[in-house]
Design a protein around this motif. Structure first.
Motif, PDB file in Angstrom:
ATOM      1  N   SER A 134       2.284   2.124  -3.502  1.00  0.00           N
ATOM      2  CA  SER A 134       1.592   2.561  -4.735  1.00  0.00           C
ATOM      3  C   SER A 134       1.332   4.185  -4.077  1.00  0.00           C
ATOM      4  N   VAL A 147       4.203   6.112  -5.475  1.00  0.00           N
ATOM      5  CA  VAL A 147       3.977   6.178  -6.819  1.00  0.00           C
ATOM      6  C   VAL A 147       3.154   7.390  -7.441  1.00  0.00           C
ATOM      7  N   ALA A 148       1.948   7.288  -6.696  1.00  0.00           N
ATOM      8  CA  ALA A 148       0.898   8.220  -6.886  1.00  0.00           C
ATOM      9  C   ALA A 148       1.448   9.583  -6.592  1.00  0.00           C
ATOM     10  N   MET A 166       0.678  -1.275  -0.058  1.00  0.00           N
ATOM     11  CA  MET A 166       0.039  -0.062   0.064  1.00  0.00           C
ATOM     12  C   MET A 166       0.863   1.201   0.043  1.00  0.00           C
TER      13      MET A 166
END
Lengths: 326, 347
Positions: free
Chosen positions: A4, A7-8, A1
């Motif tokens: 990501s 990355v976002a 979690m």
């Protein structure tokens, strides 16, 4: 979690002006750090394992010292512990596994890689890889109900009538024996030897084969004198992987080896392996000394595995250097 | 878009995390009692039945039991990591000394160990004298037609074949009971081999677990081994008679095992740590044993203490009616009465 979301966050940020090189470098550093941590965990786990086994075996190390390795009595009542029968059983079953498994495995790999049509080769390779995934308790059951009676009723009488003068093949045969342990291990390590050796052989460059054929060699001469030597390092690697698996195999071995901690020259006699002894006795061991002895057995197995791996490394290094020189 | 999706995923995860945390936190209300135990594998089927039934009767009480082996049970109850332990062999004085609080033994059910064999051509039941069993497992009696065996089995046609001895390779309460019996009937066994969950066997092949021993016996002609009575009954394995201390040849069944416990009542110590192998009484099967719950004598948590005491009471009364369906032998009523008197020792 969290991965990501990072990355976002990165994806949402590009409007802010920042030198491209610097951003990339930051990514590099992060990747460097993360992969370094992953790599370090392997080292840390190994070191911890070594430390835990070493300290866990404190009681028996103090009491028996080096004689733990040469002692032949294993008596949990009198608290006298010697590991030699277990070391012997482990090494003998693994050696038997290789004696049976290596010619079979390498031979099969040569056939699959060099001689068989591609469809057959791929199909068989798939089945072989399936074999590697069969749980060891299944192999053990197979061994108890088919291999053991087969060895007792056919193989043992045959070997005793032909090679019975050797101490290796003397004594009463119960079926469960060092030979049964070695045989089931051979079957279990075959998939490793075959599938890795096959891949290595397939990776030998085409030019090597073509050059040899152009010089007038037959197909077999090409395979045996050019392709196999070229792939030697990889094949040896597969054999040592198989050996490592054989040394540590527990369930299948304990089901057929006879679990008798005595040293017998005959391969028809029952024996005992280190991994089997630990699995058998640990759950019901109550005395501190008994537990310590079992942990020290684990430590011995750990050292044997490390030694085997070191030898494998050396062997691969020397053979590749030699083949590079010629 | 990406951000949106990841935020959505994040939110979903958070919600589900919070959800599971909440349900976990909500699970035990104030009067809920959770008790953890660990130990012997032999009584596991009856224990899990008991704990299930008890939970059905009192839904707020949950007793978890892990069958990790007697050794593990003793270790964990000594260290206080479980609320109670269970063992097939009583704790030694030394082990009791290591525990922080005094540990009490409560017998729960009885088990027995039987000699099973595979002698081609022999269909009758073989009658084993104590001397024959000790001789075979010491490696002194090596032929099936040895006079010691022949004299006790005049009508059985025993072959002139070597005996193959098969024993358990894993540490086990079954082995403990078997060698405890052998050391009582044979001074030589006592001095040479002794008693433990695993021993240095003078002869034989080792099989892992009851099923390993049974498999080896089946596979090996002229072999003899020992398995739990319950395993032999459930798998319809043939097994032999054993002569008890009164000289009666007995084939083990649930009644003769209970009789062995009744025969030991007179010599029962107050802490119940007693071996009932080779017990007195002409109906007593000689290779029988209690299996025990190990309960600390001082329990801080009042709720747990109350539940454990009530459970023991229930186990000794209603619980005993369930054991024979699972092929365990029930406690004789004398022992039940003695245990009921011992329950208040838990403080």
């Amino acid at each position: 979690m969290p991965l990501s979301s990072t990355v976002a966050a990165n994806a949402g940020a590009p409007r802010r002006v920042r030198p491209l090189a610097r951003r990339l470098q930051r990514g590099d550093q992060i990747a460097h750090l993360i992969t370094l941590i992953f790599a370090a965990t392997i080292f840390i786990v190994t070191a911890l394992l070594f430390y835990e086994l070493y300290t866990g075996a404190l009681l028996t190390r103090q009491k028996f010292g080096w004689s733990f390795l040469s002692g032949t009595t294993w008596d949990p009542v009198a608290l006298e512990f010697g590991a030699l029968p277990f070391i012997y059983g482990t090494l003998v079953t693994s050696a038997l596994a290789l004696i049976i498994g290596v010619p079979l495995g390498v031979g099969a790999a040569i056939f699959l890689a060099e001689l068989a049509p591609l469809g057959v080769s791929d199909g068989l390779a798939f089945i072989i890889e399936l074999l590697a995934a069969v749980p060891s308790v299944i192999y053990g059951l197979l061994a108890i109900f088919t291999l053991v009676p087969f060895l007792r009723d056919y193989v043992a009488p045959l070997l005793q009538s032909t090679l019975g003068f050797l101490p290796l093949f003397q004594g009463q045969s119960y079926g469960v024996s060092l030979l049964a342990g070695g045989s089931i291990l051979a079957i279990m390590v075959l998939p490793f030897i075959i599938s890795i050796s096959r891949e290595v052989l397939l990776a030998v460059p085409r030019e090597q084969r073509e050059a040899s054929l152009a010089l007038g060699a037959t197909q077999w001469e090409t395979t045996w004198n050019v392709v196999v030597p070229y792939a030697k390092a990889g094949i040896i690697g597969s054999i040592f992987l198989a050996l490592a698996r054989a040394l540590g195999e527990t369930m299948a071995v304990t089901m057929v080896i006879g679990n008798d901690p005595r040293i017998n020259l005959s391969v028809f006699a029952p024996g005992y392996s280190i991994a089997a002894a630990i699995a058998n006795e640990f759950s019901e061991a109550t005395g501190d000394m008994h537990i310590s002895a079992l942990i020290e057995l684990g430590f011995v197995l750990f050292c044997i595995t490390i030694a085997v791996n070191a030898v494998a490394r050396l062997l691969i290094l020397t053979t590749t250097r030699k083949s590079g020189a010629t | 878009m990406k951000t949106l999706v990841s935020v959505g995923v994040l939110a979903f995860f958070c919600v589900s995390c919070a959800d599971s945390e909440r349900t976990q936190a909500e699970a035990p209300p104030a009067d809920q009692v959770l008790i953890n135990g660990a130990g012997a594998t032999f009584p596991y089927p009856i224990y899990s039945k008991w704990f299930n039934e008890y939970h059905r009767k009192f839904p707020q009480i949950q007793i978890n039991y892990q069958s990790i082996g007697s050794g593990g049970g003793i270790r964990q109850v000594t260290e206080g990591t479980v609320d109670f332990g269970a063992t097939d062999g009583p704790m030694t004085d030394e082990q009791l000394k290591q525990a922080k609080t005094k540990i009490l033994h409560f017998p729960t059910v009885l088990g027995a160990v039987v000699p099973a064999y595979n002698v081609p051509g022999v269909t009758q039941e073989i009658d084993f004298t104590p001397e024959a069993l000790a001789g075979i497992f010491l490696g002194k009696i090596t032929k099936w037609n040895d006079p010691e065996l022949k004299n006790a089995n005049a009508e059985v046609n025993l072959p002139d074949k070597n005996i193959v001895v098969i024993h358990r390779s894993d540490g086990s309460g079954t082995t403990y009971v078997w060698v405890d019996y052998l050391s009582k009937v044979s001074p030589e066994w006592k001095s040479k081999v002794g008693v433990n969950t695993s021993v240095n066997w003078p002869v034989g092949l080792g099989g892992k677990g009851n099923e390993g021993v049974a498999g080896l016996i089946k596979q090996t002609p002229n072999s003899i081994g020992y398995v739990e009575l319950i395993y032999a009954i459930q798998n319809k394995m043939p097994y032999g008679k054993v002569r008890n201390s009164a000289g009666t040849p007995l084939k083990a069944d649930l009644a003769s095992v209970t009789a062995a416990a009744a025969g030991a009542v007179e010599t029962m110590p107050s802490d119940f740590r007693v071996s009932i192998t080779n017990a007195a009484g002409k109906d007593a099967y000689p290779v029988s044993s209690f299996t025990w719950l190990l309960i600390p004598s001082k329990i801080q948590d009042q709720a747990k203490k109350k539940v454990l005491k009530e459970f023991l009471q229930w186990m000794l009364t209603d619980g005993q009616n369930m054991v024979e369906a699972l092929s365990y032998a029930r406690l004789p009523k004398e022992v039940v009465a003695m245990e009921q008197k011992a329950i208040p020792e838990i403080e």
